[in-house]
Scaffold this active site. Structure first.
Site, PDB file in Angstrom:
ATOM      1  N   GLU A   1       0.840  -1.224   0.000  1.00  0.00           N
ATOM      2  CA  GLU A   1       0.000   0.000   0.000  1.00  0.00           C
ATOM      3  C   GLU A   1       0.862   1.256   0.000  1.00  0.00           C
ATOM      4  O   GLU A   1       0.504   2.268   0.602  1.00  0.00           O
ATOM      5  CB  GLU A   1      -0.942   0.031   1.203  1.00  0.00           C
ATOM      6  CG  GLU A   1      -2.217  -0.715   1.042  1.00  0.00           C
ATOM      7  CD  GLU A   1      -2.787  -0.679  -0.341  1.00  0.00           C
ATOM      8  OE1 GLU A   1      -2.811   0.400  -0.967  1.00  0.00           O
ATOM      9  OE2 GLU A   1      -3.217  -1.740  -0.813  1.00  0.00           O
TER      10      GLU A   1
HETATM   11  C1  LIG Z   1       2.717  -9.792   0.288  1.00  0.00           C
HETATM   12  C2  LIG Z   1       2.517  -8.677  -0.703  1.00  0.00           C
HETATM   13  C3  LIG Z   1       1.236  -8.337  -1.066  1.00  0.00           C
HETATM   14  C4  LIG Z   1       1.031  -7.312  -2.009  1.00  0.00           C
HETATM   15  N1  LIG Z   1      -0.246  -7.049  -2.443  1.00  0.00           N
HETATM   16  C5  LIG Z   1      -0.414  -6.218  -3.502  1.00  0.00           C
HETATM   17  C6  LIG Z   1      -1.696  -6.078  -4.123  1.00  0.00           C
HETATM   18  O1  LIG Z   1      -2.695  -6.672  -3.702  1.00  0.00           O
HETATM   19  N2  LIG Z   1      -1.800  -5.283  -5.219  1.00  0.00           N
HETATM   20  C7  LIG Z   1      -0.729  -4.617  -5.729  1.00  0.00           C
HETATM   21  O2  LIG Z   1      -0.898  -3.931  -6.732  1.00  0.00           O
HETATM   22  N3  LIG Z   1       0.497  -4.728  -5.168  1.00  0.00           N
HETATM   23  C8  LIG Z   1       0.684  -5.509  -4.074  1.00  0.00           C
HETATM   24  N4  LIG Z   1       1.922  -5.657  -3.512  1.00  0.00           N
HETATM   25  C9  LIG Z   1       3.024  -4.874  -4.029  1.00  0.00           C
HETATM   26  C10 LIG Z   1       3.450  -3.763  -3.088  1.00  0.00           C
HETATM   27  O3  LIG Z   1       2.470  -2.766  -3.029  1.00  0.00           O
HETATM   28  C11 LIG Z   1       4.828  -3.248  -3.558  1.00  0.00           C
HETATM   29  O4  LIG Z   1       5.751  -4.273  -3.263  1.00  0.00           O
HETATM   30  C12 LIG Z   1       5.213  -1.950  -2.902  1.00  0.00           C
HETATM   31  O5  LIG Z   1       4.393  -0.894  -3.347  1.00  0.00           O
HETATM   32  C13 LIG Z   1       6.673  -1.569  -3.190  1.00  0.00           C
HETATM   33  O6  LIG Z   1       6.994  -1.711  -4.542  1.00  0.00           O
HETATM   34  P1  LIG Z   1       8.292  -2.575  -4.943  1.00  0.00           P
HETATM   35  O7  LIG Z   1       8.218  -3.874  -4.265  1.00  0.00           O
HETATM   36  O8  LIG Z   1       8.426  -2.556  -6.403  1.00  0.00           O
HETATM   37  O9  LIG Z   1       9.495  -1.787  -4.301  1.00  0.00           O
HETATM   38  P2  LIG Z   1      10.312  -0.492  -4.972  1.00  0.00           P
HETATM   39  O10 LIG Z   1       9.318   0.418  -5.535  1.00  0.00           O
HETATM   40  O11 LIG Z   1      11.302  -1.114  -5.890  1.00  0.00           O
HETATM   41  O12 LIG Z   1      10.967   0.080  -3.708  1.00  0.00           O
HETATM   42  C14 LIG Z   1      12.186  -0.425  -3.134  1.00  0.00           C
HETATM   43  C15 LIG Z   1      12.651   0.592  -2.088  1.00  0.00           C
HETATM   44  O13 LIG Z   1      12.948   1.853  -2.719  1.00  0.00           O
HETATM   45  C16 LIG Z   1      12.191   2.900  -2.125  1.00  0.00           C
HETATM   46  N5  LIG Z   1      11.763   3.836  -3.170  1.00  0.00           N
HETATM   47  C17 LIG Z   1      11.229   3.543  -4.371  1.00  0.00           C
HETATM   48  N6  LIG Z   1      10.954   4.672  -5.045  1.00  0.00           N
HETATM   49  C18 LIG Z   1      11.296   5.710  -4.250  1.00  0.00           C
HETATM   50  C19 LIG Z   1      11.236   7.134  -4.358  1.00  0.00           C
HETATM   51  N7  LIG Z   1      10.733   7.716  -5.437  1.00  0.00           N
HETATM   52  N8  LIG Z   1      11.694   7.864  -3.332  1.00  0.00           N
HETATM   53  C20 LIG Z   1      12.174   7.284  -2.213  1.00  0.00           C
HETATM   54  N9  LIG Z   1      12.254   5.950  -2.052  1.00  0.00           N
HETATM   55  C21 LIG Z   1      11.812   5.173  -3.054  1.00  0.00           C
HETATM   56  C22 LIG Z   1      10.997   2.201  -1.450  1.00  0.00           C
HETATM   57  O14 LIG Z   1      10.486   2.966  -0.376  1.00  0.00           O
HETATM   58  C23 LIG Z   1      11.609   0.881  -1.004  1.00  0.00           C
HETATM   59  O15 LIG Z   1      12.237   1.043   0.222  1.00  0.00           O
HETATM   60  C24 LIG Z   1       2.138  -6.629  -2.547  1.00  0.00           C
HETATM   61  C25 LIG Z   1       3.429  -6.975  -2.146  1.00  0.00           C
HETATM   62  C26 LIG Z   1       3.626  -7.995  -1.255  1.00  0.00           C
HETATM   63  C27 LIG Z   1       5.040  -8.387  -0.910  1.00  0.00           C
END
Ligand SMILES: Cc1cc2nc3c(=O)[nH]c(=O)nc-3n(C[C@H](O)[C@H](O)[C@H](O)COP(=O)(O)OP(=O)(O)OC[C@H]3O[C@@H](n4cnc5c(N)ncnc54)[C@H](O)[C@@H]3O)c2cc1C
Length: 594
Positions: free
Chosen positions: A439
């Site tokens: 989220e």
């Molecule tokens: C168990 C689970 C359930 C989930 N359920 C859903 C779901 O139902 N629907 C859905 O759509 N998604 C879902 N997700 C996805 C989840 O919302 C994302 O994993 C999350 O938003 C982070 O995206 P990412 O994993 O690509 O991390 P990234 O975006 O790659 O982030 C990696 C790190 O970099 C930081 N970062 C990235 N961009 C920036 C920025 N611009 N400025 C500062 N810091 C930054 C982040 O804070 C984080 O610490 C789920 C994930 C999991 C693991």
């Protein structure tokens, strides 16, 4: 051990700390009868203790399975879900026009805490359905509402929220799932999504997916995203289920925690394209999705509160039973429960105080969101909408951060047994971890707080809140109650730090935005410490006033004092962290890139 909802704490937080009673008295809730709240929470607590809590460990051990394109949940889960939905729990705050009970979001927020505490992996499913309901109700066409809303509100069908793709996580604008216009006004969707919670399961006979996709002629980035409703099974004109739609779970994840909640890779378009229906307007999907995400962010914050309370209850019970060492100065043989040791008391109080503050922050967010839609006065509506928007990232990030911190302390209090799965303390620790990530990560929440919420109106919403909180501090000081110790002074200092830091960030947002971003996370913590401390103090003041029915004043005053003197007291050093992090964080490349 099982879970018991702390109903009196919850009612004090809801009615006094979060301001539900004042909002009802001001007429913002129309003819809502606040007495109902107690009965609803007591029933929810009973269901949670009797039905959901016993399935928590079973779900963790059993996990979920994907076979032949179908996901099955742990034994007992489909039946528990059916009973939960039949009891009407999915529709607590749903619109009455579509079969919901129309109760305040704030009441449902307390219920969400209860489901999450009893069984967080179970509660996550309806949490997303509720967000879907909100988006459909706010942005969907009458035709879509007529087909889907009632079923979703009844919990007969569940909802999913599909944003994430491998290259599009925090940066939702990078998504590639495609939508093509079809001749009949619907759309054909192709692409795949990852990490989709409850993307498939066996608890209901249909699932309604809310999917973000991009039209061929859409502008780049977030301005070119549209939201589509894609049912797992198409729905015939008479409401019966029709053909299987072209959206399938193609994989499930093996995770650190939340083992019972399916996290699916979803594939659309292997058989010509999933049939989807537009919600809102083309290229306006982010607007609709924000309705959904804001609701879900509060819900995830409440997951943090729930898991924290569960971990606390379990640690307290353990600390009362486990005997090691003697209380200082006690003579004779034998040993005492570890609770007599000041360091264990400190950990338990830390758990309790962080949980209570996060609870009230979440409930206050819900009350603001309620009043923003229920009040008749336009100014009240817009002020409380701004308050709700300001509090949402704080509710999400603080509550989920402390969810993990409290679960960590829960393991610590159990000693070696905390690391052993049988006690259950380890499960809370594992389950809590995801809440700070999904989220919108907590880093993204902090950025939202600084850039959009503080930055939106020259900080007006923040300074208005500080003024209100200052009034509480004055009341604490005016009480002259020695039991408050230095609560008034510590909270006054915390608010002064919040005020100064907010002004510093506002200035940097325009002159050196990277400085503001570097300080965003400690700012959110500072904000939460000052806010949480004042809200707990307001609850203690209410509890001292027997007319409020709060009672048990000594307990709430001691809790507010602990928070002010050991947690809110960190605000001035967090202020320094924010204002100094500009230089210290920006020096990172010299360290990290060598
Ligand atoms: C168990 C689970 C359930 C989930 N359920 C859903 C779901 O139902 N629907 C859905 O759509 N998604 C879902 N997700 C996805 C989840 O919302 C994302 O994993 C999350 O938003 C982070 O995206 P990412 O994993 O690509 O991390 P990234 O975006 O790659 O982030 C990696 C790190 O970099 C930081 N970062 C990235 N961009 C920036 C920025 N611009 N400025 C500062 N810091 C930054 C982040 O804070 C984080 O610490 C789920 C994930 C999991 C693991």
């Amino acid at each position: 051990m099982t879970y018991r909802a702390p109903i009196s704490d919850m009612l004090l937080a809801l009615n006094h700390g979060a301001g539900l009673q004042a909002a009802v008295q001001a007429g913002h809730y129309g003819d809502f009868d606040a007495d109902i709240t107690t009965a609803v929470l007591e029933e929810a607590a009973k269901f949670a203790t009797d039905v959901l809590a016993p399935l928590n460990r079973i779900g963790d051990k059993h996990g979920i399975k994907l076979n032949d394109g179908k996901v099955t949940t742990a034994p007992g889960w489909p039946d528990a879900y059916k009973r939960w939905a039949e009891a009407g729990w999915n529709g607590v705050s749903g619109p009455e026009a579509f079969g919901g009970q129309g109760l305040p979001l704030a009441v449902n927020a307390a219920c969400t805490e209860i489901w999450s505490a009893a069984n967080i992996a179970f509660g996550l499913c309806p949490l997303l359905t509720l967000s879907a309901i909100e988006a459909l109700d706010a942005h969907g066409s009458d035709a879509l509402k007529a087909i889907y809303l009632e079923k979703l509100i009844a919990g007969e069908w569940t909802g999913t929220m599909q944003l994430t793709e491998p290259q599009a996580g925090s940066d939702v604008g990078a998504l590639r799932t495609r939508a093509e216009r079809a001749d009949d006004g619907s759309y054909r969707i192709t692409g795949s999504k990852i990490f989709i919670t409850y993307g498939d399961h066996d608890m209901t006979d249909n699932i309604v997916h809310f999917v973000l996709a991009r039209l061929p002629d859409a502008p780049a980035g977030t301005k070119g995203i549209s939201l589509f409703l894609i049912p797992k099974f198409l729905v015939n004109a008479d409401g019966s289920l029709g053909a299987r739609n072209d959206i399938y779970p193609s994989g499930i994840e093996h995770k650190l925690g939340m083992h019972a909640s399916p996290t699916c890779t979803m594939t659309m378009g292997d058989h010509g394209g999933a049939i989807g229906y537009l919600i809102g307007e083309e290229n306006q999907g982010m607007r609709c999705m924000f309705t959904m995400m804001n609701q879900a962010r509060l819900g995830v914050g409440l997951e943090g509160v729930g898991i924290a309370d569960r971990a606390y209850q379990q640690a307290l019970a353990f600390a009362q039973e486990r005997k090691q060492g003697r209380a200082l100065g006690k003579q004779g043989a034998g040993s005492d429960p570890i609770m007599v040791h000041p360091d264990v008391k400190r950990m338990l109080m830390q758990m309790r105080a962080l949980t209570a503050a996060a609870r009230t922050i979440c409930y206050a967010t819900a009350v603001a969101l309620d009043v923003a839609t229920r009040a008749t006065d336009a100014k009240v509506r817009s002020d409380t909408a701004a308050r709700g928007a300001l509090l949402t990232p704080i509710a999400k990030a603080f509550s989920t951060d402390i969810g993990s911190e409290v679960a960590y302390l829960g393991v610590q209090i159990h000693g070696g047994m905390g690391f052993i799965e049988e006690t259950g303390a380890a499960q809370h620790y594992r389950d809590a971890r995801i809440t700070a990530i999904y989220e919108g990560t907590n880093g993204i929440q902090a950025i939202d707080l600084v850039t959009r919420k503080l930055g939106a109106n020259g900080g007006a919403s923040v300074f208005a809140l500080i003024d209100e909180l200052s009034a509480t501090v004055k009341q604490v000081e005016a009480s002259n109650d020695p039991a408050f110790g230095t609560t008034g002074t510590k909270l006054r200092e915390a608010l002064a730090s919040l005020d100064r830091t907010s002004r510093w960030l506002l200035e940097r947002l325009s002159s050196q935005p990277n400085d503001a971003l570097a300080g965003a996370t400690p700012y959110l913590r500072l904000f939460s410490s000052a806010l949480g401390g004042c809200l707990l103090a307001s609850e203690a003041l209410a509890a001292r006033n027997e007319a409020n029915g709060g009672g048990d004043a000594a307990r709430y005053v001691a809790l507010a004092r602990f928070f002010a003197e050991t947690i809110a007291v960190q605000a001035p050093s967090l202020e320094k962290t924010v204002t100094d992090s500009a230089e210290s964080v920006m020096g990172a490349d010299a360290v990290l890139l060598r």
